[in-house]
Design a protein around this motif. Structure first.
Motif, PDB file in Angstrom:
ATOM      1  N   LYS A 364      35.865  31.636  43.660  1.00  0.00           N
ATOM      2  CA  LYS A 364      34.774  31.514  42.678  1.00  0.00           C
ATOM      3  C   LYS A 364      34.597  32.828  41.926  1.00  0.00           C
ATOM      4  N   CYS A 365      34.633  33.938  42.663  1.00  0.00           N
ATOM      5  CA  CYS A 365      34.503  35.242  42.012  1.00  0.00           C
ATOM      6  C   CYS A 365      35.660  35.435  41.034  1.00  0.00           C
ATOM      7  N   PHE A 366      36.859  35.002  41.446  1.00  0.00           N
ATOM      8  CA  PHE A 366      38.023  35.162  40.580  1.00  0.00           C
ATOM      9  C   PHE A 366      37.833  34.410  39.254  1.00  0.00           C
ATOM     10  N   HIS A 367      37.480  33.126  39.342  1.00  0.00           N
ATOM     11  CA  HIS A 367      37.496  32.390  38.069  1.00  0.00           C
ATOM     12  C   HIS A 367      36.160  32.323  37.353  1.00  0.00           C
ATOM     13  N   LYS A 368      35.082  32.741  38.026  1.00  0.00           N
ATOM     14  CA  LYS A 368      33.789  32.757  37.336  1.00  0.00           C
ATOM     15  C   LYS A 368      33.321  34.189  37.057  1.00  0.00           C
ATOM     16  N   ASN A 369      33.289  35.032  38.087  1.00  0.00           N
ATOM     17  CA  ASN A 369      32.793  36.397  37.873  1.00  0.00           C
ATOM     18  C   ASN A 369      33.803  37.278  37.151  1.00  0.00           C
ATOM     19  N   GLY A 370      35.095  37.098  37.465  1.00  0.00           N
ATOM     20  CA  GLY A 370      36.140  37.908  36.824  1.00  0.00           C
ATOM     21  C   GLY A 370      36.065  37.832  35.300  1.00  0.00           C
ATOM     22  N   PRO A 371      36.139  36.623  34.727  1.00  0.00           N
ATOM     23  CA  PRO A 371      36.100  36.519  33.261  1.00  0.00           C
ATOM     24  C   PRO A 371      34.797  37.033  32.638  1.00  0.00           C
ATOM     25  N   LEU A 372      33.741  37.203  33.444  1.00  0.00           N
ATOM     26  CA  LEU A 372      32.489  37.765  32.918  1.00  0.00           C
ATOM     27  C   LEU A 372      32.509  39.286  32.982  1.00  0.00           C
ATOM     28  N   GLY A 373      33.653  39.846  33.405  1.00  0.00           N
ATOM     29  CA  GLY A 373      33.782  41.300  33.456  1.00  0.00           C
ATOM     30  C   GLY A 373      33.221  41.901  34.738  1.00  0.00           C
ATOM     31  N   ARG A 374      32.943  41.049  35.718  1.00  0.00           N
ATOM     32  CA  ARG A 374      32.423  41.570  36.988  1.00  0.00           C
ATOM     33  C   ARG A 374      33.591  41.949  37.904  1.00  0.00           C
ATOM     34  N   GLU A 375      33.311  42.821  38.851  1.00  0.00           N
ATOM     35  CA  GLU A 375      34.398  43.355  39.676  1.00  0.00           C
ATOM     36  C   GLU A 375      35.003  42.301  40.612  1.00  0.00           C
TER      37      GLU A 375
END
Ligand SMILES: [Zn+2]
Length: 470
Positions: A364-375
């Protein structure tokens, strides 16, 4: 001779306690004409011995012929007894054992068994608690104080029963009682995540946001959801209605993990509240990824799918329009909608974070937070594992995310797919608007235009066929 030998060998292993050997022989023989049933029975018994009751139920639903000593019912009873959870007391110094599945206090209500003939007779109210007698026990909702079961149309109770039991109980498919007129208001089944927040942002400001609050402790952490609810209140003056319930345990009586019985069980609280709130429509945050794309990989004409025809008609029978206000945008589109809203810093879809930030290591972090520029740690165990899986899960969206994050080097075999321009994936699909009922369509269309561009070449989406089925 050989077959008799196999059976003897298997029984000998079982009786002497060599369960591994018994399981090994039985697994090899489940399709055997002569020893199939006995092999299956042995497998079921082995799971019973290991107290894997959910697996026992699951296997016996698959292999009813392997039933011995009424083990399925016994497994259900066992599960009922052990379904307790630890709840922290307020000072968090001592723990109380609290049942996940309590039962009605009223003895008259409690004595009811599931009525498969008259589905509305399975619903009871005790103060503000609404009880549902399902075939294997009781589940409840803590309803708003003004809720009144007697003022709730039977059609709503029948539709609610359908979304809760359809996978297992044929009788719930029968026609719904006629006569409930469409109400005037719209409600959204709201989870607090990116997708349903995007749905809320594309709907009118007077849409009721209703959260199904799992009422027992589990992996699911409510902190992220509650933080976004606070933000709605502080930044936009909107309240989110929370309805605690334990209905997600119904699935566990069929050998499945806690969760929604069907796609629309996430909004069952709104179906039940439809008369109290005068609802004419209920919305769900389903994206292109699960509507026009099957499993996020293959295009299908969703408007002609059995799923859409079935459920939009069932809702209509109960005087409700089924609204999918983000069926025309992808997960990437939903991210972009939320990114442009004042709520973005308050949303985090990661279930493993600390309530404020994501863990940075999960898919989830990969495909949701990553594209938002989150670590995000692209080398984490889960992300590396999922990146190498073929077919890749949430495929179209994952490709887009890989590209946005510049992680192409981690998936060299996909280089051809990644050469394409994937910016279309952030744009809206005009045909999806046709699925939205007329009275909400113009609003959703103009809101979408505020946030996103429209696809100019829809054939790219309509020809999507990633990791083709063999
Ligand atoms: Zn995470």
């Amino acid at each position: 001779m050989r077959r008799v030998f196999v059976r003897k060998q298997m029984q000998k292993a079982y009786n002497s306690g060599d369960f591994e050997k018994a399981l090994e022989i039985a697994s090899r023989n489940i399709d055997c004409e002569i020893n199939g049933v006995v092999s299956k029975s042995i497998i079921v018994r082995l799971h019973w011995k290991k107290e894997e009751f959910e697996e026992v139920i699951h296997l016996l639903e698959k292999w009813p012929e392997a039933e011995v000593e009424n083990l399925k019912q016994k497994a259900i009873e066992k599960l009922k007894r052990i379904r307790t959870y630890e709840k922290k007391s307020d000072d968090s110094s001592n723990f109380l054992q609290v049942r996940i599945d309590p039962t009605p206090a009223n003895k008259k209500i409690l004595k009811h068994v599931y009525d498969s003939e008259h589905l509305t007779k399975n619903w009871f109210q005790e103060n503000s608690k609404l009880w549902f007698r399902h075939p294997n026990g009781w589940v409840y909702w803590d309803m708003p104080i003004d809720f009144n079961l007697n003022k709730t149309h039977p059609a709503l109770l029948e539709l609610a029963t359908d979304v809760l039991l359809r996978p297992w109980n044929k009788e719930v498919k029968k026609p719904i009682t006629k006569g409930r007129g469409f109400g005037k208001k719209l409600a959204l089944s709201y989870s607090g995540g990116i997708d349903s927040t995007a749905a809320a942002l594309l709907l009118p400001n007077d849409t009721i946001l209703g959260y199904n609050e799992r009422s027992f402790t589990s992996m699911l952490d409510h902190r992220n959801a509650f933080r976004i609810f606070d933000a709605w209140k502080k930044k936009l003056g909107r309240d989110v209605l929370k309805v605690p319930s334990n209905h997600e345990i119904i699935r566990t009586f069929h050998g499945k993990q806690v969760g929604f019985s069907t796609d629309y069980a996430s909004g069952v609280h709104l179906i039940l509240l439809a008369d109290m709130f005068d609802l004419g429509s209920i919305a769900f945050g389903a994206l292109i990824d699960n509507t026009w794309l099957q499993k996020g990989k293959w295009y299908r004409d969703f408007s002609q799918s059995g799923h859409w025809k079935l459920w939009s008609n069932r809702f209509r029978e109960a005087g409700l329009e089924l609204v999918l206000p983000i069926n025309h945008i992808s997960e990437a589109g939903a991210l972009r909608v939320c990114e442009k809203s004042s709520l973005i810093d308050d949303i985090n879809s990661c279930m493993r974070g600390n309530g404020v930030t994501g863990c940075g290591k999960c898919w989830k972090c990969f495909h949701k937070n990553g594209p938002l520029g989150r670590e995000v740690d692209l080398n984490s165990k889960e992300i590396s594992k999922f990146l190498t899986e073929r077919p890749m899960r949430t495929a179209q969206h994952a490709l887009w995310a890989i590209k946005i994050l510049g992680a192409e080097n981690l998936v060299p075999d996909l280089s051809e797919l990644l050469q394409e321009d994937l910016s279309w994936w952030e744009k809206a699909y005009p045909k999806g608007l046709e699925l939205i009922p007329q009275n909400h369509r113009d609003f959703v269309e103009s809101k979408t235009s505020e946030y996103l561009q429209w696809m100019d070449d829809v054939t790219i989406l309509e020809e999507t066929n990633l990791f083709p089925k063999q």
